[in-house]
Structure formats: structure tokens, C-alpha cells
Design a protein around this motif. Structure first.
Motif, PDB file in Angstrom:
ATOM      1  N   ASN A 109       0.824  -1.215   0.000  1.00 36.19           N
ATOM      2  CA  ASN A 109       0.000   0.000   0.000  1.00 36.19           C
ATOM      3  C   ASN A 109       0.855   1.261   0.000  1.00 36.19           C
ATOM      4  OD1 ASN A 109      -2.455  -1.317  -0.134  1.00 36.19           O
ATOM      5  ND2 ASN A 109      -2.722  -1.355   2.083  1.00 36.19           N
ATOM      6  N   ARG A 110       1.933   1.256   0.740  1.00 41.35           N
ATOM      7  CA  ARG A 110       2.820   2.429   0.762  1.00 41.35           C
ATOM      8  C   ARG A 110       3.399   2.710  -0.618  1.00 41.35           C
ATOM      9  NH1 ARG A 110       6.091   0.507   5.930  1.00 41.35           N
ATOM     10  NH2 ARG A 110       4.687   1.259   7.548  1.00 41.35           N
ATOM     11  N   GLU A 113       0.055   3.376  -3.435  1.00 42.67           N
ATOM     12  CA  GLU A 113      -0.904   4.468  -3.275  1.00 42.67           C
ATOM     13  C   GLU A 113      -0.510   5.638  -4.152  1.00 42.67           C
ATOM     14  OE1 GLU A 113      -0.853   5.321   0.912  1.00 42.67           O
ATOM     15  OE2 GLU A 113      -2.388   3.810   1.341  1.00 42.67           O
TER      16      GLU A 113
END
Length: 117
Positions: A109-110, A113
């Protein structure tokens, strides 16, 4: 470099998470293979489905590795079913896999995104 098709990518993700899914679903109570398979399909809203040819061999491998144990149960008017439950080793493996999965999802996700400028 060739693009990995969405289907292949999805199949690899499913294969990599199958153990975690199965162990999670039998953590609280024993379940039979068909029930486990259907719960995965229902809770993923149809996104994850396992075919019999790959699902049951996975259960047998988990049992052989000592993560789960199975026992046959016969009920009147029903077919005989094999119910699986976690072993002590399986509980440890599940805890480790959950932690690893949470770290992995957080890292993905980091990276993926949208950047906020």
C-alpha cells in the motif's frame, strides 16, 4: 519484459495466500473442506475460488506438514466428511503468516498508493 496478465497475477496471489485463508477459517472451530472452500468464495464475494483439483491436495499437504489434523465424521443421512482443525504448530504458523501478511500489505500500500503532491 512481458506483462504478467491479470489472470496469472491473480492466480499467483491466490496461491500465495491459500494457506493463510484455510488456517484462518479453521482457527475457531473444525470445518470440512467443502465448507472452507465455500466460505472463501462467499467472504471474498466471489473473487477467490478454488477448484477441487488444487484445494484438497492443499488440505492434505497442510495435514502432512502437521499444521492441521483431520478426522472423518459420519452423520445419518449425510455423506462422510473430513473435518479439519488447527494443531498447536498450525496456530503458531497462522500467527506468523498473519503478521507477515499484514507487513506485506502495508508495504504494498505504501508503494502503490497515489502520491500526494
Amino acid at each position: 519484459m512481458k506483462y504478467i496478465g491479470a489472470r496469472l497475477f491473480e492466480r499467483e496471489l491466490k496461491k500465495g495466500s491459500a494457506e493463510l485463508l484455510i488456517l484462518s477459517l479453521i482457527e475457531r472451530r473444525p470445518r470440512h473442506g467443502y465448507e472452507i472452500s465455500k466460505l472463501i468464495e462467499q467472504r471474498s464475494e466471489g473473487l477467490l475460488k478454488f477448484n477441487v483439483a488444487s484445494f484438497y491436495p492443499l488440505l492434505y499437504r497442510l495435514e502432512k506438514r502437521g499444521f492441521i489434523t483431520g478426522r472423518w465424521v459420519e452423520k445419518e443421512g449425510q455423506r462422510r466428511r473430513r473435518y479439519y482443525q488447527l494443531t498447536a504448530q498450525g496456530k503458531k504458523v497462522l500467527k506468523d503468516q498473519r503478521s507477515c501478511w499484514a507487513d506485506f500489505v502495508l508495504a504494498i500500500n505504501r508503494i502503490t498508493e497515489d502520491e500526494h503532491a
